[in-house]
Design a protein around this motif. Structure first.
Motif, PDB file in Angstrom:
ATOM      1  N   UNK A   1     -49.484  14.481  -1.955  1.00  0.00           N
ATOM      2  CA  UNK A   1     -50.543  13.580  -1.522  1.00  0.00           C
ATOM      3  C   UNK A   1     -50.041  12.310  -0.868  1.00  0.00           C
ATOM      4  N   UNK A   2     -48.728  12.082  -0.902  1.00  0.00           N
ATOM      5  CA  UNK A   2     -48.159  10.859  -0.330  1.00  0.00           C
ATOM      6  C   UNK A   2     -48.159  10.956   1.199  1.00  0.00           C
ATOM      7  N   UNK A   3     -48.545   9.851   1.862  1.00  0.00           N
ATOM      8  CA  UNK A   3     -48.570   9.809   3.328  1.00  0.00           C
ATOM      9  C   UNK A   3     -47.206  10.088   3.953  1.00  0.00           C
ATOM     10  N   UNK A   4     -46.146   9.803   3.207  1.00  0.00           N
ATOM     11  CA  UNK A   4     -44.804  10.007   3.749  1.00  0.00           C
ATOM     12  C   UNK A   4     -44.487  11.472   4.017  1.00  0.00           C
ATOM     13  N   UNK A   5     -45.327  12.364   3.495  1.00  0.00           N
ATOM     14  CA  UNK A   5     -45.134  13.792   3.758  1.00  0.00           C
ATOM     15  C   UNK A   5     -45.659  14.200   5.129  1.00  0.00           C
ATOM     16  N   UNK A   6     -46.395  13.312   5.795  1.00  0.00           N
ATOM     17  CA  UNK A   6     -47.114  13.693   7.003  1.00  0.00           C
ATOM     18  C   UNK A   6     -46.278  13.552   8.279  1.00  0.00           C
ATOM     19  N   UNK A   7     -46.534  14.473   9.197  1.00  0.00           N
ATOM     20  CA  UNK A   7     -45.998  14.419  10.558  1.00  0.00           C
ATOM     21  C   UNK A   7     -47.080  14.958  11.483  1.00  0.00           C
ATOM     22  N   UNK A   8     -46.970  14.660  12.773  1.00  0.00           N
ATOM     23  CA  UNK A   8     -47.872  15.325  13.711  1.00  0.00           C
ATOM     24  C   UNK A   8     -47.546  16.814  13.731  1.00  0.00           C
ATOM     25  N   UNK A   9     -48.566  17.620  14.047  1.00  0.00           N
ATOM     26  CA  UNK A   9     -48.453  19.053  13.834  1.00  0.00           C
ATOM     27  C   UNK A   9     -47.230  19.678  14.518  1.00  0.00           C
ATOM     28  N   UNK A  10     -47.027  19.354  15.799  1.00  0.00           N
ATOM     29  CA  UNK A  10     -45.907  19.977  16.526  1.00  0.00           C
ATOM     30  C   UNK A  10     -44.560  19.611  15.887  1.00  0.00           C
ATOM     31  N   UNK A  11     -44.427  18.352  15.467  1.00  0.00           N
ATOM     32  CA  UNK A  11     -43.190  17.909  14.821  1.00  0.00           C
ATOM     33  C   UNK A  11     -43.022  18.571  13.462  1.00  0.00           C
ATOM     34  N   UNK A  12     -44.132  18.744  12.743  1.00  0.00           N
ATOM     35  CA  UNK A  12     -44.086  19.390  11.422  1.00  0.00           C
ATOM     36  C   UNK A  12     -43.603  20.841  11.553  1.00  0.00           C
ATOM     37  N   UNK A  13     -44.099  21.529  12.596  1.00  0.00           N
ATOM     38  CA  UNK A  13     -43.669  22.925  12.813  1.00  0.00           C
ATOM     39  C   UNK A  13     -42.177  22.969  13.135  1.00  0.00           C
ATOM     40  N   UNK A  14     -41.720  22.013  13.940  1.00  0.00           N
ATOM     41  CA  UNK A  14     -40.292  21.946  14.272  1.00  0.00           C
ATOM     42  C   UNK A  14     -39.451  21.700  13.033  1.00  0.00           C
ATOM     43  N   UNK A  15     -39.943  20.822  12.159  1.00  0.00           N
ATOM     44  CA  UNK A  15     -39.202  20.503  10.927  1.00  0.00           C
ATOM     45  C   UNK A  15     -39.114  21.726  10.016  1.00  0.00           C
ATOM     46  N   UNK A  16     -40.223  22.463   9.934  1.00  0.00           N
ATOM     47  CA  UNK A  16     -40.222  23.667   9.100  1.00  0.00           C
ATOM     48  C   UNK A  16     -39.172  24.662   9.602  1.00  0.00           C
ATOM     49  N   UNK A  17     -39.093  24.823  10.919  1.00  0.00           N
ATOM     50  CA  UNK A  17     -38.106  25.753  11.475  1.00  0.00           C
ATOM     51  C   UNK A  17     -36.690  25.263  11.212  1.00  0.00           C
ATOM     52  N   UNK A  18     -36.434  23.976  11.479  1.00  0.00           N
ATOM     53  CA  UNK A  18     -35.103  23.403  11.238  1.00  0.00           C
ATOM     54  C   UNK A  18     -34.682  23.578   9.777  1.00  0.00           C
ATOM     55  N   UNK A  19     -35.576  23.211   8.855  1.00  0.00           N
ATOM     56  CA  UNK A  19     -35.238  23.300   7.431  1.00  0.00           C
ATOM     57  C   UNK A  19     -35.021  24.755   7.010  1.00  0.00           C
ATOM     58  N   UNK A  20     -35.830  25.670   7.578  1.00  0.00           N
ATOM     59  CA  UNK A  20     -35.692  27.088   7.243  1.00  0.00           C
ATOM     60  C   UNK A  20     -34.339  27.638   7.680  1.00  0.00           C
ATOM     61  N   UNK A  21     -33.957  27.321   8.923  1.00  0.00           N
ATOM     62  CA  UNK A  21     -32.672  27.795   9.439  1.00  0.00           C
ATOM     63  C   UNK A  21     -31.525  27.149   8.649  1.00  0.00           C
ATOM     64  N   UNK A  22     -31.663  25.852   8.354  1.00  0.00           N
ATOM     65  CA  UNK A  22     -30.631  25.141   7.595  1.00  0.00           C
ATOM     66  C   UNK A  22     -30.435  25.792   6.228  1.00  0.00           C
ATOM     67  N   UNK A  23     -31.541  26.210   5.621  1.00  0.00           N
ATOM     68  CA  UNK A  23     -31.462  26.826   4.291  1.00  0.00           C
ATOM     69  C   UNK A  23     -30.651  28.117   4.336  1.00  0.00           C
ATOM     70  N   UNK A  24     -30.913  28.929   5.356  1.00  0.00           N
ATOM     71  CA  UNK A  24     -30.151  30.179   5.456  1.00  0.00           C
ATOM     72  C   UNK A  24     -28.679  29.893   5.751  1.00  0.00           C
ATOM     73  N   UNK A  25     -28.389  28.719   6.321  1.00  0.00           N
ATOM     74  CA  UNK A  25     -26.996  28.332   6.568  1.00  0.00           C
ATOM     75  C   UNK A  25     -26.398  27.547   5.398  1.00  0.00           C
TER      76      UNK A  25
END
Ligand SMILES: [Zn+2]
Length: 262
Positions: free
Chosen positions: A102-126
Motif C-alpha cells: 500500500x506504500x506509494x513508494x511501490x508505484x511506477x508508471x505502467x510502462x516503467x513498471x513492466x520494464x522493471x518486472x522484466x529486468x528483475x525477472x531476468x536478474x533473478x534467473x541470473x
C-alpha cells in the motif's frame, strides 16, 4: 461603435500610464511594459532553444517542463515538473518491494513498471535477487524531505543530495531506487555499485529501458552524487544509446545541465 472607441481610448491611456512608469530600457521594452524580472526571464528564454519547456517559473527560477507525461521527460536542478503534476498511470510493479503493502513508494508508471518486472525477472534467473526500494514520490513528500535536509544539514548539502520539490525524478513515476535482498549495508549506499547485483544492473538495465541516472564521475554534469541504485526508465532505444555512449541524460540531450556554461 462609440463604446468600442471609448474602450480603446481607455486602453491607450492605461498603456500610456505603463510606459511612463518604465524609466529605463529600450523602446521595445517600454512598449511591452516589462518589469526587470520579466525582462531577465525573457532574455534567457530567447537565448535558449525550446527543449520542451513552458518557460521559467518566476517563483523557483527553474524551467518548467511541458512534456511531463513523456517517457523522456527531463528534470534536473534546472528543470522542474509543472506544479501539482501527478503521473496518469501509476501502478504497483509485480516485484519484490522493500516498502510495506500500500506504500506509494511501490508505484511506477505502467510502462516503467513492466520494464522493471522484466529486468528483475531476468536478474533473478541470473542469480540476483533485486528489491524495489523507492519509486514514485509526490511533490508534498519531496518537499518534506528537502526541507528536513535543509534544516538538519544546511542548504548546500541538501542541494547536493536531494532535489527541490518538483525537480525530483521520483515525481515523474519513472525512477526506482533498487537494492539486493539480504544486504542492508548497501541499501541506498554507494557501495551497492560494487556488489555483483550493482554491477549487473549497470551492465544490463538498458536492455529493459533503464539507465543509471547519476553515474560515478559525472557528478558535475548531473548535479548529483553517484547513485548506483537510482534507475530511470527512458525506454529501451534511448537507454541503449545512452549506455553505449556512456552518457547521462544531460549529455543525451546535449544542453542545459548544472556543470555546463550558462
Ligand atoms: Zn532515487
Amino acid at each position: 461603435m462609440k463604446k468600442l472607441v471609448g474602450l480603446l481610448f481607455i486602453l491607450l491611456v492605461l498603456v500610456g500610464c505603463t510606459e511612463t512608469t518604465v524609466r529605463e530600457g529600450t523602446m521595445h521594452e517600454k512598449k511591452l511594459g516589462m518589469s526587470l524580472l520579466e525582462k531577465k526571464l525573457f532574455a534567457i528564454e530567447e537565448a535558449e532553444p525550446d527543449y520542451f519547456t513552458a518557460g521559467v517559473n518566476p517563483d523557483t527560477g527553474l524551467y518548467t517542463v511541458d512534456n511531463e507525461t513523456s517517457m523522456l521527460v527531463y528534470v534536473n536542478k534546472y528543470r522542474e515538473l509543472p506544479e501539482g503534476y501527478t503521473p496518469p498511470d501509476l501502478i504497483e510493479a509485480n516485484v519484490r518491494h522493500y516498502s510495506p503493502a500500500g506504500d506509494n513508494r511501490r508505484l511506477l508508471r505502467e510502462e516503467a513498471a513492466r520494464g522493471l518486472e522484466t529486468l528483475f525477472g531476468v536478474a533473478k534467473t541470473d542469480g540476483h535477487a533485486l528489491v524495489a526500494v523507492s519509486g514514485y514520490r509526490s511533490y508534498e513528500r519531496q518537499r518534506a524531505i528537502y526541507e528536513s535536509n535543509v534544516a538538519s544539514k544546511g542548504q548546500a548539502h541538501a542541494d547536493q543530495f536531494s532535489a527541490k520539490p518538483g525537480a525530483s525524478e521520483h515525481q515523474t513515476g519513472l525512477a526506482m531506487d533498487v537494492t539486493v535482498q539480504g544486504n542492508d549495508d548497501v541499501l541506498l549506499n554507494q557501495s551497492f555499485g560494487n556488489t555483483e547485483a550493482g554491477q549487473y544492473i549497470k551492465e544490463q538495465a538498458h536492455k529493459y529501458g533503464f539507465i543509471i541516472r547519476y553515474p560515478e564521475g559525472k557528478e558535475t554534469i548531473t548535479g548529483y552524487s553517484y547513485e548506483p541504485w537510482h534507475l530511470r526508465y527512458v525506454g529501451e532505444d534511448v537507454a541503449t544509446e545512452i549506455y553505449h555512449n556512456e552518457w547521462t541524460l544531460e549529455e543525451y540531450f546535449g544542453f542545459d545541465y548544472p556543470g555546463s556554461e550558462r
